[in-house]
Write a protein that holds these residues in place. Structure first.
Motif, PDB file in Angstrom:
ATOM      1  N   ARG A 229       0.849  -1.209   0.000  1.00 41.60           N
ATOM      2  CA  ARG A 229       0.000   0.000   0.000  1.00 41.60           C
ATOM      3  C   ARG A 229       0.872   1.242   0.000  1.00 41.60           C
ATOM      4  NH1 ARG A 229      -2.880  -2.524   4.024  1.00 41.60           N
ATOM      5  NH2 ARG A 229      -4.841  -3.392   3.309  1.00 41.60           N
ATOM      6  N   ILE A 230       0.306   2.340  -0.545  1.00 41.68           N
ATOM      7  CA  ILE A 230       1.005   3.622  -0.452  1.00 41.68           C
ATOM      8  C   ILE A 230       0.671   4.205   0.914  1.00 41.68           C
ATOM      9  CG2 ILE A 230       1.193   5.951  -1.393  1.00 41.68           C
ATOM     10  CD1 ILE A 230       2.125   4.030  -3.429  1.00 41.68           C
ATOM     11  N   ILE A 231       1.678   4.400   1.748  1.00 41.43           N
ATOM     12  CA  ILE A 231       1.356   4.895   3.081  1.00 41.43           C
ATOM     13  C   ILE A 231       1.711   6.371   3.231  1.00 41.43           C
ATOM     14  CG2 ILE A 231       1.459   2.676   4.249  1.00 41.43           C
ATOM     15  CD1 ILE A 231       4.268   3.351   5.110  1.00 41.43           C
ATOM     16  N   MET A 232       2.269   6.955   2.194  1.00 41.13           N
ATOM     17  CA  MET A 232       2.601   8.365   2.278  1.00 41.13           C
ATOM     18  C   MET A 232       2.865   8.878   0.874  1.00 41.13           C
ATOM     19  SD  MET A 232       5.792   9.899   4.320  1.00 41.13           S
ATOM     20  CE  MET A 232       5.579   8.937   5.771  1.00 41.13           C
ATOM     21  N   GLN A 233       2.351  10.053   0.573  1.00 34.00           N
ATOM     22  CA  GLN A 233       2.610  10.612  -0.753  1.00 34.00           C
ATOM     23  C   GLN A 233       2.565  12.126  -0.693  1.00 34.00           C
ATOM     24  OE1 GLN A 233       0.046   9.295  -3.962  1.00 34.00           O
ATOM     25  NE2 GLN A 233       0.961  10.749  -5.375  1.00 34.00           N
ATOM     26  N   GLY A 234       3.411  12.771  -1.449  1.00 37.35           N
ATOM     27  CA  GLY A 234       3.388  14.232  -1.505  1.00 37.35           C
ATOM     28  C   GLY A 234       4.709  14.771  -1.989  1.00 37.35           C
ATOM     29  N   THR A 235       4.846  16.118  -1.984  1.00 46.00           N
ATOM     30  CA  THR A 235       6.142  16.689  -2.328  1.00 46.00           C
ATOM     31  C   THR A 235       7.100  16.385  -1.186  1.00 46.00           C
ATOM     32  OG1 THR A 235       5.711  18.778  -1.260  1.00 46.00           O
ATOM     33  CG2 THR A 235       5.010  18.577  -3.555  1.00 46.00           C
ATOM     34  N   ILE A 236       8.383  16.467  -1.494  1.00 44.76           N
ATOM     35  CA  ILE A 236       9.372  16.152  -0.463  1.00 44.76           C
ATOM     36  C   ILE A 236       9.155  17.049   0.766  1.00 44.76           C
ATOM     37  CG2 ILE A 236      11.844  16.064   0.052  1.00 44.76           C
ATOM     38  CD1 ILE A 236      11.053  14.012  -2.012  1.00 44.76           C
ATOM     39  N   ASP A 237       8.881  18.328   0.521  1.00 37.51           N
ATOM     40  CA  ASP A 237       8.662  19.253   1.633  1.00 37.51           C
ATOM     41  C   ASP A 237       7.449  18.875   2.461  1.00 37.51           C
ATOM     42  OD1 ASP A 237      10.874  20.713   1.224  1.00 37.51           O
ATOM     43  OD2 ASP A 237       9.891  22.294   0.038  1.00 37.51           O
ATOM     44  N   GLU A 238       6.370  18.541   1.756  1.00 33.37           N
ATOM     45  CA  GLU A 238       5.149  18.151   2.476  1.00 33.37           C
ATOM     46  C   GLU A 238       5.400  16.938   3.353  1.00 33.37           C
ATOM     47  OE1 GLU A 238       1.863  19.476  -0.863  1.00 33.37           O
ATOM     48  OE2 GLU A 238       2.242  17.347  -0.505  1.00 33.37           O
ATOM     49  N   VAL A 239       6.059  15.975   2.766  1.00 33.54           N
ATOM     50  CA  VAL A 239       6.328  14.743   3.510  1.00 33.54           C
ATOM     51  C   VAL A 239       7.157  15.061   4.746  1.00 33.54           C
ATOM     52  CG1 VAL A 239       7.599  12.573   3.442  1.00 33.54           C
ATOM     53  CG2 VAL A 239       6.101  13.191   1.552  1.00 33.54           C
ATOM     54  N   LYS A 240       8.143  15.892   4.539  1.00 29.75           N
ATOM     55  CA  LYS A 240       9.010  16.231   5.676  1.00 29.75           C
ATOM     56  C   LYS A 240       8.251  17.051   6.707  1.00 29.75           C
ATOM     57  CE  LYS A 240      13.706  16.230   4.010  1.00 29.75           C
ATOM     58  NZ  LYS A 240      14.843  17.121   3.720  1.00 29.75           N
ATOM     59  N   LYS A 241       7.421  17.982   6.222  1.00 29.97           N
ATOM     60  CA  LYS A 241       6.691  18.865   7.127  1.00 29.97           C
ATOM     61  C   LYS A 241       5.765  18.059   8.012  1.00 29.97           C
ATOM     62  CE  LYS A 241       6.116  22.895   4.951  1.00 29.97           C
ATOM     63  NZ  LYS A 241       5.363  23.598   3.896  1.00 29.97           N
ATOM     64  N   ASN A 242       5.114  17.069   7.389  1.00 28.25           N
ATOM     65  CA  ASN A 242       4.168  16.254   8.141  1.00 28.25           C
ATOM     66  C   ASN A 242       4.795  15.628   9.369  1.00 28.25           C
ATOM     67  OD1 ASN A 242       1.904  16.679   6.749  1.00 28.25           O
ATOM     68  ND2 ASN A 242       2.196  14.962   5.329  1.00 28.25           N
ATOM     69  N   ARG A 243       6.024  15.266   9.242  1.00 26.80           N
ATOM     70  CA  ARG A 243       6.663  14.548  10.347  1.00 26.80           C
ATOM     71  C   ARG A 243       7.699  15.403  11.063  1.00 26.80           C
ATOM     72  NH1 ARG A 243       5.052   8.842  10.992  1.00 26.80           N
ATOM     73  NH2 ARG A 243       3.402   8.837   9.461  1.00 26.80           N
ATOM     74  N   ARG A 244       7.767  16.667  10.626  1.00 32.21           N
ATOM     75  CA  ARG A 244       8.838  17.485  11.201  1.00 32.21           C
ATOM     76  C   ARG A 244       8.598  17.674  12.692  1.00 32.21           C
ATOM     77  NH1 ARG A 244       9.852  22.732   7.963  1.00 32.21           N
ATOM     78  NH2 ARG A 244      10.891  21.267   6.586  1.00 32.21           N
TER      79      ARG A 244
END
Lengths: 318, 253
Positions: A229-244
């Protein structure tokens, strides 16, 4: 009433662009081999003119997904659209939009790179003149312009570069690369990444990898595939921001100061001598204390999660 | 499709396969008349040994028919050679994954299949012509063609048999996983025909009957005796081409 009116208005140009934007769309894709369910409903949208990183550990189903997109495998369920056209197994019409670089590309070893590209151009149905100019252009791009030898003696890196040349030959809308850098040495890897970046203006690139630094270097967007399954998708910044994490790291020059600060503000030490501030409301208070007491410090930085952390977090929390 | 056929030809010449095949077929082509030519001399050499054993060797007469006898005797041999050397046409590409690239470039599977089939036919026909041409040339030169009847059909039928075998081979190539399976499948078809051939009642229906051109040459059989075998062989040919084509469409590459 008012809402209805807005619903029914014709789409603006921007919205038309938005909807016609995805080169590749995958919906609820499922695939099993025997009892093993490799893909359990993959949803993925790859927008145009982007370098899209398809990340996952070995065996997550990246290659399977790509082979399904290429019509090399039959899906058990779900839909794949390339440039809005549905992919059907065995019939490879949609492949005219796609350039494909397999993980370990193999060619007809008795041909020279130029002959191979000519062969590729001919089977794609390009005209003679175009084949000639385009194959010279591509061979130059990948640094094989002067190579007169047959493919037989090529190194892995050279084969990988030739692979990119053949994949880009027919100006595909979508370039699919299956772990193009995994088997290469650092120099070879850099060469491939550079070539991919330079191809970005012409095409959309979907490339799978488990090397996260490659993703950070060249990708605009990414998706993380885990356990089918895809468990995460987005721009690199978005992905990082989500977990920052909001943590601020402060490293005083002297360890004694670090200890003092830790005691006063009840801070944890990330490692010895480096303080970790998790509560943002505390920041000004701590900074004031440091200023008032003239505490010398080496560095102060916002802690940013690396893709590695995000990757590991995401896989564990799943 | 021409591009893929061109690639097949390039492969045949550059990997040296064509050269090996040509050498073997030229060798066998020369062997037939040579054996016929050498027979009297061989008997003479051995006549003393035979005499010791109480066998008396009379005058040995050699003619065109002796050469053609050799030609048909060696025929199954050359079939085996061509099958062995052509068996990996598909499976080599499966193992290397080279077809994946071709298919993902949008070349239809049918075109790949028929390119391979036509190349197979062409190679067989070329080799057949070498083998037959050389034997024919020497035989006519040494002995003329007296006493040899129906020569055209006698050599046409074995060629058809070869075409059938190439079709069967290509079908197995489209289905099988490795060249071992291709050989096994094609060999099975071949040997089942030969074994069934021992049953007199059905032997005239079997494609292997087509290789008995000698019976036509020496006049013990009529052309019409081969009609059933010819029809069956052509039917097998068409069926295997169709099965191979459909199977290759669905094959995992």
């Amino acid at each position: 009433m008012l809402e209805n009116a807005t619903e029914n208005r014709p789409l603006s140009q921007k919205e038309v662009n938005m909807t016609a934007h995805n080169v590749l769309e995958i919906e609820n894709l499922e695939k099993r081999f025997g009892d093993k369910k490799v893909l359990r409903g993959v949803d993925l949208k790859v927008p145009e003119k982007k370098v899209f990183g398809f990340v996952g550990k070995n065996g997550a189903g990246k290659t399977t997904t790509m082979k399904l997109v290429l019509g090399l495998l039959a899906p058990d369920n779900g839909n794949i659209l390339v440039e809005g056209e549905r992919v059907t197994y065995g019939n490879n019409k949609t492949n005219r939009y796609i350039g494909y670089l397999p993980d370990v590309p193999e060619y007809y070893a008795f041909m020279t790179p130029k002959e191979y590209l000519t062969f590729c151009g001919e089977i794609t149905g390009m005209d003679k003149k175009e084949i000639k100019t385009r194959s010279e252009e591509m061979l130059k791009l990948v640094g094989l312009g002067d190579e007169k030898h047959r493919i037989k003696g090529f190194s892995r890196g050279m084969k990988q570069r030739l692979g990119i040349a053949q994949a880009l030959l027919a100006k595909p809308k979508l370039l699919i690369c299956d772990e193009p850098t995994s088997a290469l040495d650092p120099i070879g890897r850099k060469e491939i990444l550079d070539i991919l970046v330079s191809a970005k203006d012409e095409t959309t690139i979907l490339f799978s990898t488990h090397i996260l630094s490659d993703v950070e270097h060249i990708c605009d967007e990414m998706a993380l595939l885990n356990d089918g399954r895809i468990i995460m998708q987005g721009t690199i910044d978005e992905v990082k921001k989500n977990r920052r994490s909001n943590a601020l790291l402060i490293q005083p020059e002297h360890k004694a100061d670090a200890k003092k600060l830790a005691d006063i503000f009840k801070l944890s030490q990330e490692k010895e001598g480096t303080l970790q501030l998790n509560d943002p409301s505390q920041i000004s208070e701590v900074l004031r204390y440091i200023a008032d007491n003239d505490i010398p410090f080496v560095k102060m930085e916002k802690q940013e999660a690396t893709l590695e952390d995000i990757f590991i977090d995401a896989i564990h929390s799943n | 499709m021409t591009a893929f056929i061109k690639k097949e030809c390039m492969e045949l010449t550059r990997t040296g396969k064509l050269l090996i095949l040509s050498i073997i077929f030229i060798f066998f082509g020369i062997l037939n008349p040579a054996m016929a030519k050498l027979t009297p001399w061989l008997y003479e050499m051995l006549s003393e040994t035979f005499a010791d054993q109480g066998l008396i060797v009379g005058e040995v007469t050699v003619n065109a028919l002796t050469s053609w006898t050799q030609y048909f005797k060696n025929f199954s041999m050359i079939m085996i050679v061509i099958v062995l050397l052509s068996s990996a046409a598909f499976t080599n590409e499966y193992q290397k994954g080279t077809l994946v690239q071709v298919v993902t470039k949008g070349l239809s599977r049918r075109k790949i299949y028929f390119s391979k089939l036509l190349t197979g036919y062409a190679v067989w026909t070329a080799m057949f012509l070498i083998y037959t041409g050389i034997t024919l040339g020497y035989t006519v030169y040494f002995w003329g063609s007296d006493g040899v009847s129906n020569l055209f059909y006698a050599i046409l039928f074995p060629w058809v048999f070869g075409m059938m075998i190439m079709s069967v081979l290509t079908m197995f190539g489209a289905v099988a996983g490795n060249s071992g399976h291709v050989l096994l499948g094609t060999g099975a078809v071949f040997f089942i025909c030969i074994i069934l051939g021992y049953v007199p009642k059905i032997s005239k229906y079997l494609p292997t009957k087509l290789m008995d051109g000698l019976e036509l040459c020496n006049g013990t059989a009529e052309v019409s005796d081969f009609a059933y075998a010819l029809i069956i062989a052509l039917t097998i040919m068409v069926i295997s081409v169709i099965i191979g084509m459909v199977a290759f469409d669905k094959r995992k590459l």
